[in-house]
Design a protein around this motif. Structure first.
Motif, mmCIF file in Angstrom:
data_model
loop_
_atom_site.group_PDB
_atom_site.id
_atom_site.type_symbol
_atom_site.label_atom_id
_atom_site.label_comp_id
_atom_site.label_asym_id
_atom_site.label_seq_id
_atom_site.Cartn_x
_atom_site.Cartn_y
_atom_site.Cartn_z
ATOM 1 N N GLU A 46 0.770 -1.556 0.392
ATOM 2 C CA GLU A 46 -0.103 -0.089 0.017
ATOM 3 C C GLU A 46 1.107 0.458 -0.145
ATOM 4 O O GLU A 46 2.146 1.076 1.017
ATOM 5 N N PRO A 47 0.225 2.495 -0.614
ATOM 6 C CA PRO A 47 0.818 3.548 -0.466
ATOM 7 C C PRO A 47 0.824 3.722 0.897
ATOM 8 O O PRO A 47 -0.302 3.946 1.544
ATOM 9 N N PHE A 245 -5.296 11.897 1.797
ATOM 10 C CA PHE A 245 -4.526 10.600 1.978
ATOM 11 C C PHE A 245 -3.781 10.042 1.156
ATOM 12 O O PHE A 245 -4.575 9.539 0.400
ATOM 13 N N GLY A 246 -2.286 9.556 1.287
ATOM 14 C CA GLY A 246 -1.868 8.064 0.395
ATOM 15 C C GLY A 246 -3.276 7.016 0.445
ATOM 16 O O GLY A 246 -3.578 6.550 2.161
ATOM 17 N N SER A 247 -3.571 6.516 -0.557
ATOM 18 C CA SER A 247 -4.296 5.247 -0.465
ATOM 19 C C SER A 247 -4.186 4.637 -1.803
ATOM 20 O O SER A 247 -4.560 5.661 -2.909
ATOM 21 N N PHE A 251 -4.528 7.070 -5.608
ATOM 22 C CA PHE A 251 -3.624 6.608 -6.901
ATOM 23 C C PHE A 251 -4.314 5.818 -8.199
ATOM 24 O O PHE A 251 -3.816 6.063 -9.175
ATOM 25 N N TRP A 252 -6.027 5.417 -8.313
ATOM 26 C CA TRP A 252 -5.955 4.645 -9.008
ATOM 27 C C TRP A 252 -5.807 5.069 -10.373
ATOM 28 O O TRP A 252 -6.036 4.384 -11.386
ATOM 29 N N SER A 288 -12.638 -2.042 -14.161
ATOM 30 C CA SER A 288 -12.820 -1.169 -13.603
ATOM 31 C C SER A 288 -12.888 0.595 -12.975
ATOM 32 O O SER A 288 -11.826 0.955 -13.459
ATOM 33 N N GLU A 289 -13.760 0.901 -12.704
ATOM 34 C CA GLU A 289 -13.535 2.500 -12.512
ATOM 35 C C GLU A 289 -12.785 2.876 -10.922
ATOM 36 O O GLU A 289 -12.413 4.006 -10.587
ATOM 37 N N SER A 290 -12.698 2.297 -9.804
ATOM 38 C CA SER A 290 -12.063 1.952 -8.745
ATOM 39 C C SER A 290 -11.511 0.798 -8.675
ATOM 40 O O SER A 290 -11.351 0.368 -9.011
ATOM 41 N N PHE A 291 -10.367 1.242 -7.461
ATOM 42 C CA PHE A 291 -9.834 0.441 -7.461
ATOM 43 C C PHE A 291 -10.049 -1.076 -6.601
ATOM 44 O O PHE A 291 -10.109 -2.099 -6.730
#
Length: 403
Positions: A46-47, A245-247, A251-252, A288-291
């Motif tokens: 993970e970031p 915040f990083g996630s 970042f997707w 996929s439009e989301s992580f």
């Protein structure tokens, strides 16, 4: 001076981490606590929630005397290699003890388990190979084989189905492997488990629970009671100066672009991408439009969420199998921050260190360090966007933090 080391992520630093540092210092009578901390990408693939300098400030404000960076190649690796990087650096810095939090809370079962698995290593490895052939992941295969080997006698053995127990076991394994004199200590994790959500009647929460609460509430107010004040202030400052915040969800768009721009053959060159999963990754990224929706398409019994995320981390940062195989051991000690007490330790002991200290990134062109710097730039790009050039090259612009 007695030095005790800890191997950490502090993602972010919370009251459970504060308890661990305090108890580690007390149990070992330590004059110095040295934290080997992951940089911008973490062991679960993970970031990091906030950058490594913000987390360094949190650690120094709450009991750490020195914070050094665990290089990317180890910070993003499976448990055994994560342990290899951390223990090697602590040993190089002349630590007397290393301390880890565990669900077990007692070092004796770890030592018993280590002795057992050393004696039965050939049998264990064959049992693991057989278990993996059934389609389960390596951690599950290890635990399955281990349980079958535990004898029925009066000795106590550690439960290797628990995430922190697994890491602790590998720390002890690595210290023995390099014939280090560093001694192992474990501190009982209190209340919150590794993945637990926050509870209103407690001041202890897991880092996972804290991050979850912030993302769900879109506010940091809900987690103020679970963190030291300096850590909370660090999150406040981050919130004011950053988009998010990083996630991986944040970042997707960049991660998705990075996957789709490669052919399956190119994806297969990145570290940990195996067994034809590159075709599934590419197909899922296109759809996929989301992580989260992407991960739901890819996750399986064979490929755990964590294993997939580590593949994605390497794809995102361009870290190949060739790069991975080129690094054998940590080659430096990257200083991120220190207290006055930590600075005194460096002045007294650095002549005995078995690895060089890097306090200025510009002073070295070490290939392992270049990977850390590259990862920082990509992390900042994903958070800040291409217009924010001030956040590029931060490893060259940021000196060690002094408290």
């Amino acid at each position: 001076m007695i030095a005790t080391g800890v191997i950490v992520e502090y993602n972010p630093f919370h009251n459970g981490h504060l308890h661990h540092i305090r108890q580690s210092r007390k149990e070992t009578n330590a004059d110095i606590v040295i934290a080997v901390m992951s940089g911008h990408f973490l062991q679960r693939g993970e970031p990091s929630f906030v950058d490594k300098w913000t987390r360094t400030k949190m650690a120094l404000a709450s009991g750490a005397d020195l914070v050094v960076e665990l290089p990317y190649v180890y910070a993003t690796a499976q448990a055994s290699d994560f342990a290899k990087g951390g223990i090697s650096i602590l040993d190089a810095m002349c630590c007397d003890y290393f301390s880890f939090g565990s669900e077990e809370g007692n070092i004796t079962p770890f030592l018993n388990s280590y002795s057992l698995l050393q004696e039965q290593n050939d049998t264990l490895q064959q049992m693991i190979r057989d278990a993996i052939q059934t389609g389960i992941s390596y951690p599950q295969a290890l635990n399955t084989a281990y349980k079958q080997l535990i004898p029925t006698n009066e000795l106590s053995f550690v439960d290797l189905s628990k995430p922190n127990n697994i890491l602790g076991f590998h720390y002890i394994e690595e210290a023995n492997k390099i014939h280090s004199n560093i001694k192992a200590v474990t501190i009982q994790r209190i209340k919150a488990g590794y993945h637990d959500a926050i509870e209103a009647d407690s001041t202890i929460a897991s880092a996972t629970g804290i991050r979850q609460a912030i993302f769900e509430e879109n506010s940091i107010d809900a987690i103020v009671s679970y963190m030291p004040l300096d850590s909370f202030k660090g999150l406040e400052e981050w919130r004011k100066s950053n988009i998010s915040f990083g996630s991986w969800e944040t970042f997707w768009p960049l991660l998705r672009f990075t996957i789709i721009r490669h052919t399956p053959q190119e994806l297969a060159n990145f570290a940990e991408v195996t067994e034809g999963i590159e075709y599934l990754l590419l197909r899922a990224a296109r759809e996929s439009e989301s992580f989260v929706s992407f991960m739901q398409k890819v996750k399986s019994k064979r490929y755990t969420w964590t294993r997939i995320q580590r593949m994605l981390t390497h794809i995102f940062t361009g870290f190949t199998w060739e790069c991975l195989k080129s690094f054998k051991q940590p080659s430096y000690i990257r200083l991120l921050g220190m207290t006055r007490n930590g600075q005194n330790y460096l002045s007294t002991k650095k002549k005995d260190f078995t690895l060089p200290i890097i306090s200025r990134a510009a002073s070295s062109n070490d290939a392992m360090l270049m990977q850390d710097i590259h990862a920082t730039d990509l992390y900042m790009l994903a958070l800040s966007g291409p217009a924010n050039t001030k956040r590029m090259g931060l490893d060259y612009k940021t000196p060690p933090i002094r408290v």
